[in-house]
Design a protein around this motif. Structure first.
Motif, PDB file in Angstrom:
ATOM      1  N   SER A   1       0.813  -1.205  -0.016  1.00  0.00           N
ATOM      2  CA  SER A   1      -0.103  -0.094   0.032  1.00  0.00           C
ATOM      3  C   SER A   1       0.866   1.288   0.071  1.00  0.00           C
ATOM      4  O   SER A   1       0.278   2.286  -0.654  1.00  0.00           O
TER       5      SER A   1
ATOM      6  N   ILE B   1       1.152   4.469  -3.082  1.00  0.00           N
ATOM      7  CA  ILE B   1       0.852   5.797  -2.874  1.00  0.00           C
ATOM      8  C   ILE B   1       2.380   6.551  -3.297  1.00  0.00           C
ATOM      9  O   ILE B   1       2.123   7.370  -4.012  1.00  0.00           O
TER      10      ILE B   1
ATOM     11  N   VAL C   1      -6.527   2.401   2.483  1.00  0.00           N
ATOM     12  CA  VAL C   1      -5.535   3.488   1.680  1.00  0.00           C
ATOM     13  C   VAL C   1      -5.736   3.316   0.144  1.00  0.00           C
ATOM     14  O   VAL C   1      -5.854   4.566  -0.415  1.00  0.00           O
ATOM     15  N   TYR C   2      -6.101   2.166  -0.373  1.00  0.00           N
ATOM     16  CA  TYR C   2      -6.245   2.138  -1.909  1.00  0.00           C
ATOM     17  C   TYR C   2      -7.425   2.904  -2.302  1.00  0.00           C
ATOM     18  O   TYR C   2      -7.077   3.434  -3.457  1.00  0.00           O
TER      19      TYR C   2
ATOM     20  N   HIS D   1      -6.804   7.020  -1.262  1.00  0.00           N
ATOM     21  CA  HIS D   1      -5.632   7.841  -1.543  1.00  0.00           C
ATOM     22  C   HIS D   1      -5.704   8.573  -2.771  1.00  0.00           C
ATOM     23  O   HIS D   1      -5.362   9.652  -2.961  1.00  0.00           O
TER      24      HIS D   1
ATOM     25  N   LEU E   1      -5.411  12.599  -3.491  1.00  0.00           N
ATOM     26  CA  LEU E   1      -4.360  13.175  -3.997  1.00  0.00           C
ATOM     27  C   LEU E   1      -5.026  14.202  -5.071  1.00  0.00           C
ATOM     28  O   LEU E   1      -4.125  15.338  -5.243  1.00  0.00           O
TER      29      LEU E   1
ATOM     30  N   THR F   1      -0.188  12.455   2.774  1.00  0.00           N
ATOM     31  CA  THR F   1       0.312  11.327   3.397  1.00  0.00           C
ATOM     32  C   THR F   1      -0.443  11.055   4.554  1.00  0.00           C
ATOM     33  O   THR F   1      -1.166  10.078   4.943  1.00  0.00           O
TER      34      THR F   1
ATOM     35  N   THR G   1      -4.255  10.658   3.782  1.00  0.00           N
ATOM     36  CA  THR G   1      -4.675   9.439   3.775  1.00  0.00           C
ATOM     37  C   THR G   1      -4.665   8.396   4.733  1.00  0.00           C
ATOM     38  O   THR G   1      -5.838   7.721   4.638  1.00  0.00           O
TER      39      THR G   1
END
Length: 479
Positions: A21, A25, A353-354, A357, A361, A410, A413
């Motif tokens: 993960s 990122i 996270v996937y 993010h 972003l 970061t 996220t």
């Protein structure tokens, strides 16, 4: 000598998921803010930067996150059924585990993905992607939904909720393209498990090797990324619980852990360093390109690693992931490293996270670098001779803004991923569990009898409850 501890401890799987993960990122950060990291140098005949050199470039250049997730899917989906069938000798329980796992897999993927898509849709309605639509990063513009009137946006949302699982298209979160092949891949694992259950060990191994070989000789799109990685995960899940194999590795542990595994990892890492573009801009990448794609110099065939007609970038990354997976399997030291509690925490939050993010972003991250408004912006028109003018895109504010964007992105996220796991994923898990309990019978509970009666297998007794069989007497199977 007894089997190694890793036969029972597979914490490294969660740690590898967490590390992956992080790689996803950093890959997308480099795509958005420093795309030349994907090349062996910024320009031809220019010295490369440190992060463009072999091995060091692997985390930034991408292409490895999704294959690792595919490998882990094959490993995790196979581990428990294999344990039940061949370690505990309970084939019926193994088949039931496969059935329940196959039932849970779609809602556990679909529900969170739908929620993430809807969040991105709401942001799109409020114009949150305006800066992303106007920035000078082609990858960010491609990944961002274009503006649309509200009802057109609603119609597009409904379409994307469907096409994510039919054609992998989702303009609100293009990172979900991997969801469909991962879902299909899980069922590939289930089919192989059911088809091979009860086979002798050597024949099961033969099946797994043949499946891997099939996907590697197949030059269609993504066969090496999903099919081969899934089958490799299933193979290693079996070997990790096969006592003779583990005893053999234990008796030669130093050789495998400190010589064979590092050597495999070094070879795979060099091949996996193959750049995304401009392989002729550095001597090492040009030599690697010729060796992999044209070893005899007449363009007649490829190599074992990159067959003619296949995708060289994905083939080299798949080779690296296969080498990495085998190295981890052989090395208790690598397994221990991946079992660190920080990596396990990251692994627990990896799916969240996937999902979050990309949206963060393309909004907050891009706002910091390019500004929230997406202005000044002038859409390119026509020249006096009727030719199209070159579009001028928004330029980044500068390096300090990029560094700030990386830090803020970061932090946001992983904060969002923590909140997602605490509330959203928990709710999806409860919904899936409720549905599973509703659909499946619990043979040890009273509801099992009701379920049998519903299907006509147990007949009601007008004078009272259905008689129970005598001790040792088995009920007849349904007609």
């Amino acid at each position: 000598m007894s089997a190694r501890p890793n036969q029972r401890n597979i914490k490294w799987v969660e740690g590898l998921r967490g590390l992956t993960s992080v790689l996803v990122i950093v890959t997308h950060l480099s795509r958005a803010l420093d795309f030349p990291l994907f090349w062996p140098a910024d320009e031809k005949d220019v010295s490369p930067r440190l992060l463009q050199l072999p091995y060091l470039r692997i985390p930034w250049q991408g292409r490895i996150g999704v294959p690792i997730f595919a490998f882990l899917t094959g490993f995790v989906c196979a581990y428990k059924p294999v344990k039940l069938a061949y370690i505990q000798g309970n084939i019926p329980a193994s088949l039931k585990s496969v059935a329940r796992s196959a039932f849970r897999r779609p809602p556990r993927l679909v529900l969170p993905a739908m929620i993430a898509t809807c969040i991105s849709f709401v942001l799109s309605c409020f114009g949150a992607y305006k800066a992303s639509n106007h920035c000078d990063s082609f990858w960010v513009r491609f990944d961002s939904p274009t503006p649309a009137p509200f009802w057109d946006n609603v119609g597009r949302l409904i379409t994307m909720l469907i096409t994510t699982w039919t054609s992998t298209e989702n303009v609100y979160d293009r990172h979900q393209w991997a969801m469909r092949p991962l879902l299909i891949g899980a069922f590939q694992v289930y089919i192989v498990l059911v088809a091979t259950i009860g086979m002798r060990f050597k024949y099961r191994m033969l099946v797994h090797v043949l499946v891997i070989t099939y996907w590697l000789v197949n030059v269609n799109a993504l066969t090496e990324t999903f099919g081969a990685m899934l089958a490799l995960g299933t193979l290693l899940a079996e070997l990790s619980q096969h006592r003779p194999t583990q005893n053999f590795l234990t008796s030669h542990q130093r050789v495998f852990a400190f010589i064979v595994a590092p050597l495999i990892l070094l070879i795979g890492g060099f091949v996996g360093s193959y750049p995304a573009e401009h392989e002729d801009w550095a001597p090492w990448s040009l030599r690697l390109h010729r060796f992999l794609t044209d070893p005899i110099g007449d363009q007649s065939r490829g190599s074992i690693i990159v067959p003619k007609g296949s995708d060289v970038q994905r083939r080299t990354s798949a080779f690296f992931i296969m080498c990495t997976a085998i190295s981890i399997f052989l090395s208790p030291f690598l397994q221990k490293l991946l079992s660190h509690r920080l990596l396990i925490w990251l692994g627990h939050h990896s799916f969240a996270v996937y999902l979050v993010h990309g949206t963060i972003l393309r909004t907050v991250g891009i706002w910091i670098v390019y500004g929230i408004s997406g202005e000044p912006w002038v859409e390119a028109g026509k020249n006096e001779d009727g030719s199209a003018q070159e579009q001028v895109w928004l330029a980044p504010r500068g390096r300090p803004h990029k560094m700030l964007a990386v830090l803020v992105f970061t932090a946001l996220t992983y904060t969002a991923a923590w909140a997602w796991m605490k509330w959203v994923d928990t709710a999806c898990a409860r919904a899936t569990m409720w549905l599973e309990n509703k659909v499946f019978e619990d043979e040890d509970a009273d509801g099992g009898k009701d379920g049998q009666a519903e299907k006509g297998y147990v007949h009601a007794n007008a004078n009272g409850p259905v008689p129970r069989p005598h001790d040792g007497e088995r009920t007849l199977p349904p007609p």
